[in-house]
Design an enzyme around this catalytic site. Sequence first.
Site, short mmCIF file in Angstrom:
data_model
loop_
_atom_site.label_atom_id
_atom_site.label_comp_id
_atom_site.label_asym_id
_atom_site.label_seq_id
_atom_site.Cartn_x
_atom_site.Cartn_y
_atom_site.Cartn_z
CE LYS A 116 -46.16 44.64 38.11
NZ LYS A 116 -45.94 46.02 38.42
CG ASP A 150 -50.51 47.74 35.93
OD1 ASP A 150 -51.74 47.64 35.70
OD2 ASP A 150 -49.78 48.52 35.29
#
Length: 197
Positions: A106, A124
């Site tokens: 991420k 996320d």
Amino acid sequence: MYPDVDYSMLNFTTPFELLIATILSAQSTDVRVNKVTSVMFKDMNTAEEFAKADIKTIENYIRTVGIYKNKAKNISATSKILCSDYNGEVPADIKELMKLPGVGRKTANVVASNAFNIPAIAVDTHVFRVSNRLGLADAKNVEKTEKQLMENIPKERWRKTHHQLITHGRALCKARGPICEECDLNVVCEFYRRDHD
């Protein structure tokens, strides 16, 4: 719904600042991170400066951010690696970024997308929730969600869609108590349909 979406909620002026801010953002809010970095980056904002800094010094700056001791260690180690292996520069490559301490997929995607304009989708909690609710993905984890979003969204839209999903998750499609009745997407939303059939 969000044609002029903000591409980064984190404040930064260099790829290195974005990398540090993104590492800090895990289990914290962008508002909190921006408060911390607005002070810290005035005093030090390069890999060289962080590599030379004592871990306690870094800890003192980031104390109000969750899991700060671990993040301070990762920031210090990452800064040292950037100095020794990358000439103090942040690599513009997702795989290289993921080699750095404290940098998962991420974080690497956020940095690649926002610092280097490389098409990427950082999954996320907002992106995961919203994309699976809408039916853009049907996955139980972030890796599969990312893969499905990359298949279902044209590559030239990845950056923008990623930020639109985050914005939508913060505005309406909240984890608890989504505001479905006000959402323009409820006519195509799997989650809404399941609840209203």
